[in-house]
Design a protein around this motif. Structure first.
Motif, PDB file in Angstrom:
ATOM      1  N   GLY A  95      35.331 -32.853  21.434  1.00 37.89           N
ATOM      2  CA  GLY A  95      34.545 -31.536  21.748  1.00 37.89           C
ATOM      3  C   GLY A  95      33.805 -30.415  21.444  1.00 37.89           C
ATOM      4  O   GLY A  95      33.446 -28.724  22.369  1.00 37.89           O
ATOM      5  N   HIS A  96      33.203 -30.627  20.597  1.00 35.22           N
ATOM      6  CA  HIS A  96      32.309 -29.979  19.511  1.00 35.22           C
ATOM      7  C   HIS A  96      30.910 -30.002  19.768  1.00 35.22           C
ATOM      8  O   HIS A  96      30.149 -30.557  20.106  1.00 35.22           O
ATOM      9  CB  HIS A  96      32.865 -29.577  18.064  1.00 35.22           C
ATOM     10  CG  HIS A  96      32.980 -28.175  17.810  1.00 35.22           C
ATOM     11  ND1 HIS A  96      33.867 -26.853  18.067  1.00 35.22           N
ATOM     12  CD2 HIS A  96      32.030 -28.101  16.262  1.00 35.22           C
ATOM     13  CE1 HIS A  96      33.285 -26.115  16.678  1.00 35.22           C
ATOM     14  NE2 HIS A  96      32.375 -26.381  16.028  1.00 35.22           N
ATOM     15  N   HIS A  97      30.677 -29.037  19.041  1.00 33.07           N
ATOM     16  CA  HIS A  97      29.173 -28.787  18.590  1.00 33.07           C
ATOM     17  C   HIS A  97      28.984 -29.560  17.967  1.00 33.07           C
ATOM     18  O   HIS A  97      29.623 -29.628  16.880  1.00 33.07           O
ATOM     19  CB  HIS A  97      29.030 -27.319  18.363  1.00 33.07           C
ATOM     20  CG  HIS A  97      28.840 -26.178  19.342  1.00 33.07           C
ATOM     21  ND1 HIS A  97      28.536 -26.399  20.092  1.00 33.07           N
ATOM     22  CD2 HIS A  97      30.038 -25.178  18.808  1.00 33.07           C
ATOM     23  CE1 HIS A  97      28.394 -25.066  20.687  1.00 33.07           C
ATOM     24  NE2 HIS A  97      29.480 -24.462  20.202  1.00 33.07           N
ATOM     25  N   ALA A  98      27.536 -30.455  17.603  1.00 37.73           N
ATOM     26  CA  ALA A  98      27.568 -31.509  16.847  1.00 37.73           C
ATOM     27  C   ALA A  98      27.234 -31.364  15.385  1.00 37.73           C
ATOM     28  O   ALA A  98      25.870 -30.121  15.965  1.00 37.73           O
ATOM     29  CB  ALA A  98      25.735 -32.001  17.766  1.00 37.73           C
ATOM     30  N   PRO A  99      27.054 -30.853  14.700  1.00 34.73           N
ATOM     31  CA  PRO A  99      26.307 -30.515  13.867  1.00 34.73           C
ATOM     32  C   PRO A  99      25.087 -30.874  12.542  1.00 34.73           C
ATOM     33  O   PRO A  99      24.617 -31.494  13.704  1.00 34.73           O
ATOM     34  CB  PRO A  99      27.680 -31.151  12.273  1.00 34.73           C
ATOM     35  CG  PRO A  99      28.873 -32.200  13.126  1.00 34.73           C
ATOM     36  CD  PRO A  99      28.159 -32.263  14.566  1.00 34.73           C
ATOM     37  N   LEU A 100      24.449 -30.059  12.906  1.00 27.55           N
ATOM     38  CA  LEU A 100      23.168 -30.441  12.623  1.00 27.55           C
ATOM     39  C   LEU A 100      22.457 -30.891  10.971  1.00 27.55           C
ATOM     40  O   LEU A 100      23.549 -30.283   9.560  1.00 27.55           O
ATOM     41  CB  LEU A 100      22.321 -29.099  12.046  1.00 27.55           C
ATOM     42  CG  LEU A 100      22.490 -28.378  14.082  1.00 27.55           C
ATOM     43  CD1 LEU A 100      21.673 -27.020  14.003  1.00 27.55           C
ATOM     44  CD2 LEU A 100      22.160 -29.736  14.760  1.00 27.55           C
ATOM     45  N   LEU A 101      21.708 -31.395  10.504  1.00 32.49           N
ATOM     46  CA  LEU A 101      21.393 -31.931   9.117  1.00 32.49           C
ATOM     47  C   LEU A 101      19.959 -31.605   8.879  1.00 32.49           C
ATOM     48  O   LEU A 101      19.345 -31.096   9.422  1.00 32.49           O
ATOM     49  CB  LEU A 101      21.323 -33.425   9.156  1.00 32.49           C
ATOM     50  CG  LEU A 101      21.297 -33.921   8.012  1.00 32.49           C
ATOM     51  CD1 LEU A 101      22.492 -33.737   6.573  1.00 32.49           C
ATOM     52  CD2 LEU A 101      21.594 -35.582   7.913  1.00 32.49           C
ATOM     53  N   LEU A 102      19.901 -30.511   7.352  1.00 32.85           N
ATOM     54  CA  LEU A 102      18.820 -29.801   7.406  1.00 32.85           C
ATOM     55  C   LEU A 102      18.509 -31.363   6.040  1.00 32.85           C
ATOM     56  O   LEU A 102      19.415 -31.541   5.025  1.00 32.85           O
ATOM     57  CB  LEU A 102      19.114 -29.092   6.641  1.00 32.85           C
ATOM     58  CG  LEU A 102      19.689 -27.964   7.589  1.00 32.85           C
ATOM     59  CD1 LEU A 102      20.903 -27.626   7.922  1.00 32.85           C
ATOM     60  CD2 LEU A 102      19.227 -26.224   7.554  1.00 32.85           C
ATOM     61  N   GLY A 103      16.551 -31.443   6.279  1.00 37.83           N
ATOM     62  CA  GLY A 103      16.057 -31.939   4.396  1.00 37.83           C
ATOM     63  C   GLY A 103      14.624 -31.641   4.672  1.00 37.83           C
ATOM     64  O   GLY A 103      14.836 -31.023   5.761  1.00 37.83           O
ATOM     65  N   PRO A 104      14.432 -32.559   3.933  1.00 40.68           N
ATOM     66  CA  PRO A 104      12.935 -32.245   3.633  1.00 40.68           C
ATOM     67  C   PRO A 104      12.356 -33.075   4.903  1.00 40.68           C
ATOM     68  O   PRO A 104      11.263 -32.419   5.392  1.00 40.68           O
ATOM     69  CB  PRO A 104      12.534 -33.639   2.824  1.00 40.68           C
ATOM     70  CG  PRO A 104      13.607 -33.436   2.026  1.00 40.68           C
ATOM     71  CD  PRO A 104      15.065 -33.164   2.733  1.00 40.68           C
ATOM     72  N   ALA A 105      12.706 -34.163   5.780  1.00 36.56           N
ATOM     73  CA  ALA A 105      12.185 -34.113   7.605  1.00 36.56           C
ATOM     74  C   ALA A 105      12.295 -32.661   8.436  1.00 36.56           C
ATOM     75  O   ALA A 105      11.912 -33.089   9.713  1.00 36.56           O
ATOM     76  CB  ALA A 105      12.403 -35.581   7.973  1.00 36.56           C
ATOM     77  N   GLY A 106      13.324 -32.318   7.999  1.00 35.84           N
ATOM     78  CA  GLY A 106      12.814 -31.365   9.017  1.00 35.84           C
ATOM     79  C   GLY A 106      15.093 -31.036   9.164  1.00 35.84           C
ATOM     80  O   GLY A 106      15.226 -31.487   8.570  1.00 35.84           O
ATOM     81  N   VAL A 107      15.732 -30.677  10.864  1.00 41.03           N
ATOM     82  CA  VAL A 107      16.477 -30.232  11.214  1.00 41.03           C
ATOM     83  C   VAL A 107      16.588 -31.749  12.500  1.00 41.03           C
ATOM     84  O   VAL A 107      16.110 -31.810  13.321  1.00 41.03           O
ATOM     85  CB  VAL A 107      16.987 -28.651  11.389  1.00 41.03           C
ATOM     86  CG1 VAL A 107      18.403 -28.445  12.108  1.00 41.03           C
ATOM     87  CG2 VAL A 107      16.489 -28.231  10.416  1.00 41.03           C
TER      88      VAL A 107
END
Length: 370
Positions: free
Chosen positions: A252-264
């Motif tokens: 029930g939580h916010h989806a984590p965000l993945l940061l990398g060379p292609a963006g977020v």
């Protein structure tokens, strides 16, 4: 000077603005100027009756006593200068100044005592925070990590948000969540959940089973407190240091965000009921999300203290959009930049805030080269 005297001196000036500490000297200068400029028309020594009280706001009882003696002496010299040393109204102002000195000394003593109590309370609160919320380690397993925790109430170092990072036989396991409610009840729930997580993180093979254990723990807590609405949203992560392989369970939580060379991008996982409400569903839990955290990428976990922060116009803070504008993916730099950015855009935050940034061990891709 003894240790106790040093502490008293430090506390007497603790958190007192410099301009407050300068007020007594300013009063004396103004009063002496008035005495020599207008002594024939005003009783310039009378305002010195408030000098001990002004001193009490910035200094200790000893300084108040000295200022009282000095104020009465100056009043006497000013009165003697115009031949009014023993006139009745001057005698009364000497007495008023002495009484102000007594009251000022009591005020200074009480202020220092409260400051000392506040230091002790804060020390206990900080120790409690370190006990309940362990500091985020710089590395854990195969991850470099950084974190930020800020309670909505500045005087209370722990709120309803929680995080924990544990190295286990199954890899590095991470819990980040948000308990319903505020105040001491929320802190107790946070302590219960974190204690349960640390106790079973190394004993439970499957991430969904670990989530179910936490779910049942929260149900027991809710039953003990007769609070059927108690729940916590949470994200559980498992990272294999050898392969970078990750599993993610979203309760029930916010989806984590993945940061990398292609963006977020968001790391979507099948959303399940929050911890404490799992008994409302008879369906088998969905399989965890499966992805690889590659070098040069950073995973950001956060609570709604970040995503629901509002700017002056009432708009929510756009986490993914703002992350795309921040420098690099180094965890420490990223968390610091995000903290500064959200406070710049949204001002004073009104909810608890927890952030974790995780990236594979190795040189930071945005670190300056030698």
């Amino acid at each position: 000077m003894s240790t106790s005297q040093q502490q008293t001196g430090a506390l007497s000036g603790a958190r007192t603005p410099q301009w407050v500490r300068a007020l007594p000297m300013l009063l004396v200068v103004v009063d002496l100027t008035a005495e020599y400029a207008f002594s024939a028309h005003i009783a310039a020594g009378f305002p010195l009756a408030v000098l001990p009280v002004l001193v009490a706001f910035g200094y200790g009882p000893g300084a108040v006593a000295l200022s009282t003696v000095g104020a009465v002496a100056l009043q006497g010299l000013m009165a003697e200068r115009v031949g009014h040393l023993t006139e009745q109204h001057h005698l009364w102002i000497y007495l008023a100044t002495a009484l102000a000195g007594v009251l000022g000394a009591v005020l200074a003593w009480q202020r220092i005592r409260q400051a000392h109590d506040l230091v002790q309370v804060r020390s206990v609160a900080e120790a409690l925070q370190r006990t309940v919320l362990h500091p985020v380690p710089p590395t854990s397993g195969g991850l470099r990590t950084a974190g930020l925790y800020r309670a909505a109430q500045a005087e209370v170092p722990i709120g309803g948000d929680l995080y924990s990072i544990c190295e286990t036989r199954y890899g590095t396991r991470v819990l980040l969540g948000d308990v319903r409610g505020k105040g001491l009840d929320a802190v107790r729930t946070v302590a219960d959940l974190l204690g349960a997580f640390r106790a079973v993180a190394d004993e439970t093979a499957h991430l969904n089973d670990l989530a179910d254990l936490l779910d049942r723990q929260l149900q027991r807590v809710a039953g003990d407190r007769d609070d059927q609405e108690l729940f916590a949203t949470a994200t559980l992560l498992q990272h294999d240091p050898a392969t970078g392989h990750c599993l993610l369970v979203n309760r029930g939580h916010h989806a984590p965000l993945l940061l990398g060379p292609a963006g977020v991008r968001a790391v979507d996982a099948p959303e399940q009921l929050p911890l404490g409400l799992g008994g409302l569903s008879a369906a088998a839990p969905a399989a965890p999300a499966d992805f690889t955290l590659e070098p040069g990428h950073t995973l950001l976990l956060f609570t709604d203290g970040l995503s629901e922060a509002r700017d002056p116009s009432g708009a929510f803070y756009p986490v993914a959009e703002r992350l795309a504008t921040l420098p690099g993916t180094d965890p420490d730099r990223l968390v610091a930049a995000l903290d500064e950015d959200v406070r710049t855009r949204c001002g004073l935050l009104t909810d608890d805030l927890a952030i974790l940034a995780l990236t594979p061990l190795g040189p930071a891709p945005d670190a300056p080269s030698d």
